[in-house]
Enzyme design. Structure first.
Site, PDB file in Angstrom:
ATOM      1  N   PRO A 184       0.856  -1.192   0.000  1.00  0.00           N
ATOM      2  CA  PRO A 184       0.000   0.000   0.000  1.00  0.00           C
ATOM      3  C   PRO A 184       0.890   1.239   0.000  1.00  0.00           C
ATOM      4  O   PRO A 184       1.876   1.282   0.736  1.00  0.00           O
ATOM      5  CB  PRO A 184      -0.761  -0.122   1.327  1.00  0.00           C
ATOM      6  CG  PRO A 184       0.145  -0.912   2.213  1.00  0.00           C
ATOM      7  CD  PRO A 184       0.904  -1.846   1.316  1.00  0.00           C
ATOM      8  N   GLN A 226      -7.156  -1.506   3.794  1.00  0.00           N
ATOM      9  CA  GLN A 226      -6.312  -1.197   4.949  1.00  0.00           C
ATOM     10  C   GLN A 226      -6.890  -0.055   5.780  1.00  0.00           C
ATOM     11  O   GLN A 226      -7.283   0.983   5.242  1.00  0.00           O
ATOM     12  CB  GLN A 226      -4.901  -0.805   4.519  1.00  0.00           C
ATOM     13  CG  GLN A 226      -3.978  -0.659   5.733  1.00  0.00           C
ATOM     14  CD  GLN A 226      -2.577  -0.186   5.397  1.00  0.00           C
ATOM     15  OE1 GLN A 226      -2.378   0.976   5.052  1.00  0.00           O
ATOM     16  NE2 GLN A 226      -1.610  -1.074   5.531  1.00  0.00           N
ATOM     17  N   CYS A 240       2.728   3.492   9.710  1.00  0.00           N
ATOM     18  CA  CYS A 240       2.787   4.822   9.092  1.00  0.00           C
ATOM     19  C   CYS A 240       3.654   5.769   9.931  1.00  0.00           C
ATOM     20  O   CYS A 240       3.430   5.926  11.135  1.00  0.00           O
ATOM     21  CB  CYS A 240       1.381   5.396   8.933  1.00  0.00           C
ATOM     22  SG  CYS A 240       1.404   7.014   8.138  1.00  0.00           S
ATOM     23  N   LYS A 262       0.257  -4.931   9.253  1.00  0.00           N
ATOM     24  CA  LYS A 262       1.540  -4.486   8.695  1.00  0.00           C
ATOM     25  C   LYS A 262       2.233  -3.643   9.750  1.00  0.00           C
ATOM     26  O   LYS A 262       1.636  -2.692  10.268  1.00  0.00           O
ATOM     27  CB  LYS A 262       1.277  -3.675   7.429  1.00  0.00           C
ATOM     28  CG  LYS A 262       2.521  -3.193   6.728  1.00  0.00           C
ATOM     29  CD  LYS A 262       2.199  -2.862   5.284  1.00  0.00           C
ATOM     30  CE  LYS A 262       3.388  -2.330   4.535  1.00  0.00           C
ATOM     31  NZ  LYS A 262       3.680  -0.931   4.869  1.00  0.00           N
TER      32      LYS A 262
HETATM   33  C1  LIG Z   1       4.622   7.209  -0.754  1.00  0.00           C
HETATM   34  C2  LIG Z   1       4.436   6.078   0.230  1.00  0.00           C
HETATM   35  C3  LIG Z   1       3.187   5.868   0.788  1.00  0.00           C
HETATM   36  C4  LIG Z   1       2.982   4.814   1.693  1.00  0.00           C
HETATM   37  N1  LIG Z   1       1.721   4.576   2.180  1.00  0.00           N
HETATM   38  C5  LIG Z   1       1.489   3.489   2.967  1.00  0.00           C
HETATM   39  C6  LIG Z   1       0.157   3.141   3.378  1.00  0.00           C
HETATM   40  O1  LIG Z   1      -0.830   3.793   3.013  1.00  0.00           O
HETATM   41  N2  LIG Z   1       0.033   2.054   4.185  1.00  0.00           N
HETATM   42  C7  LIG Z   1       1.093   1.306   4.598  1.00  0.00           C
HETATM   43  O2  LIG Z   1       0.911   0.327   5.322  1.00  0.00           O
HETATM   44  N3  LIG Z   1       2.349   1.594   4.187  1.00  0.00           N
HETATM   45  C8  LIG Z   1       2.573   2.647   3.388  1.00  0.00           C
HETATM   46  N4  LIG Z   1       3.841   2.902   2.924  1.00  0.00           N
HETATM   47  C9  LIG Z   1       4.941   1.984   3.252  1.00  0.00           C
HETATM   48  C10 LIG Z   1       5.085   0.904   2.144  1.00  0.00           C
HETATM   49  O3  LIG Z   1       3.948   0.083   2.102  1.00  0.00           O
HETATM   50  C11 LIG Z   1       6.332   0.023   2.374  1.00  0.00           C
HETATM   51  O4  LIG Z   1       6.220  -0.567   3.626  1.00  0.00           O
HETATM   52  C12 LIG Z   1       7.637   0.825   2.297  1.00  0.00           C
HETATM   53  O5  LIG Z   1       7.655   1.655   1.155  1.00  0.00           O
HETATM   54  C13 LIG Z   1       8.864  -0.100   2.257  1.00  0.00           C
HETATM   55  O6  LIG Z   1       8.791  -0.962   1.156  1.00  0.00           O
HETATM   56  P1  LIG Z   1       9.645  -0.682  -0.202  1.00  0.00           P
HETATM   57  O7  LIG Z   1      11.069  -0.447   0.212  1.00  0.00           O
HETATM   58  O8  LIG Z   1       9.432  -1.933  -0.999  1.00  0.00           O
HETATM   59  O9  LIG Z   1       9.054   0.544  -0.830  1.00  0.00           O
HETATM   60  C14 LIG Z   1       4.066   3.966   2.045  1.00  0.00           C
HETATM   61  C15 LIG Z   1       5.333   4.202   1.493  1.00  0.00           C
HETATM   62  C16 LIG Z   1       5.529   5.236   0.588  1.00  0.00           C
HETATM   63  C17 LIG Z   1       6.892   5.428  -0.019  1.00  0.00           C
END
Ligand SMILES: Cc1cc2nc3c(=O)[nH]c(=O)nc-3n(C[C@H](O)[C@H](O)[C@H](O)COP(=O)(O)O)c2cc1C
Length: 326
Positions: free
Chosen positions: A7, A68, A98, A139
């Site tokens: 997400p 979520q 978050c 999460k």
């Molecule tokens: C722009 C942005 C928005 C995000 N929004 C959410 C969200 O709405 N809910 C959530 O559980 N994690 C959110 N995350 C965290 C991501 O789901 C993920 O855990 C994080 O980016 C690490 O994974 P990655 O390195 O593969 O990007 C967000 C991350 C980014 C960069």
């Protein structure tokens, strides 16, 4: 083995979920967080943040979409989750990661990792409120400003009734700064029986191989890496099957980019649609040099018609064709 699309609020909306799941390799995805404070949200909120609920709770490619929630009041979260299930939510996911200051200030997201008992109460109440066949998942990050409670938090979630736990392997304070501590995913998996997903800093097939080795788990959630390299989940699925991996070329990506833009034109106001395209293009520059060229061409462009012509897209014609077929 499962691969989930992470997400990402303000980035992975229904349009990008649709486009990315069409590439293949993604087993499920999840909405941007829906913030719950004191009341049951109306259907219009779901129409905005979880529109797939109104078309079978899946993307056009048939990939299930989980809903979520983010909040701290167990009863209120439970009421909202129960309502989302009446709209067809197949799985309820709870956000305990978050890092946003405004969210944390009002006791939501990663700040709750300071209170494992509250995590337990939230999952338990939500689990109680939703039908037995609807799994509740969670999460988490590894903590707020230290990792001392990481295992206690995971245990609290599992004991509360979480059917799966995604671990973004960093604390809130570590933000998005590499590295992600994949070894902690292994530690979490040691103390809970439910499947644990590794998440954080998987940008390439090689990253995935290392993440699998270090974390020891079989399930992964991919975020920015999948946005920057839309076939990353497919590459992983192909590699796992022992087949040769042929990465998607820039030319193969063009129909997806065009479709993304057409959907943005239809669903987002002309004021914001160009920004969304540039946002995705900026991420694609990590994997495709051609994306940099296109990004530079569009960088100062905010007029949708001019962007149509730079992309070689006939939006008006495509609208007419759409109407004729409807
Ligand atoms: C722009 C942005 C928005 C995000 N929004 C959410 C969200 O709405 N809910 C959530 O559980 N994690 C959110 N995350 C965290 C991501 O789901 C993920 O855990 C994080 O980016 C690490 O994974 P990655 O390195 O593969 O990007 C967000 C991350 C980014 C960069």
């Amino acid at each position: 083995m499962q691969i989930a699309l992470a997400p990402m609020e303000g980035l992975v909306d229904e349009i990008l979920r649709d486009v990315l799941t069409r590439v293949g390799g993604i087993d499920w995805c999840v909405t941007e967080f829906i913030r719950v404070t004191e009341r049951v949200l109306p259907a219009s909120s779901y129409q905005k943040l979880a529109p797939e609920l109104f078309s079978g709770a899946q993307t056009a490619a048939g990939t299930p979409v989980r809903v979520q929630f983010l909040g701290s009041d167990p009863a209120c979260l439970a009421d909202n989750a129960a309502y989302a299930c009446t709209l067809g939510a197949p799985v309820i996911d709870l956000n305990f990661g978050c890092p946003a200051k405004t969210v944390n200030k009002s006791r939501g997201g990663a700040v709750l990792l300071k209170e494992p008992e509250l995590l337990h109460a939230i999952v338990r109440e939500v689990r109680r409120a939703v039908p037995a066949q609807v799994p509740v998942t969670a999460k988490m990050r590894l903590g707020f400003d230290h990792k001392d409670y990481a295992l206690a938090c995971a245990q609290a979630l599992a004991e509360g009734g979480a059917a799966q736990i995604v671990v973004h392997a960093r604390t809130k304070v570590e933000g998005y700064k590499p590295p992600a501590h994949w070894e902690w995913v292994a530690r979490v998996q040691e103390v809970v029986k439910v499947p644990v997903y590794a998440n954080g800093e998987v940008w390439t097939l090689d990253d995935w191989r290392r993440c699998r080795e270090v974390s020891g788990v079989d399930d992964f959630m991919l975020g920015r890496g999948l946005v920057a390299r839309p076939d990353l989940a497919r590459q992983i699925a192909v590699a796992r099957a022992g087949q040769p991996v042929v990465p998607m070329t820039w030319a193969e990506l063009q129909p997806l980019l065009a479709d993304f833009w057409l959907q943005a034109r239809r669903k987002i106001s002309p004021r914001y649609a160009p920004g969304r395209l540039k946002q995705w293009l900026a991420m694609l520059t990590r994997s495709y040099p051609e994306a940099t060229e296109l990004f530079n061409l569009l960088r100062r462009e905010n007029d949708c018609l001019r962007i149509d012509s730079l992309l070689g897209i006939d939006f008006i014609g495509s609208e007419r064709a759409e109407q004729a077929s409807a």
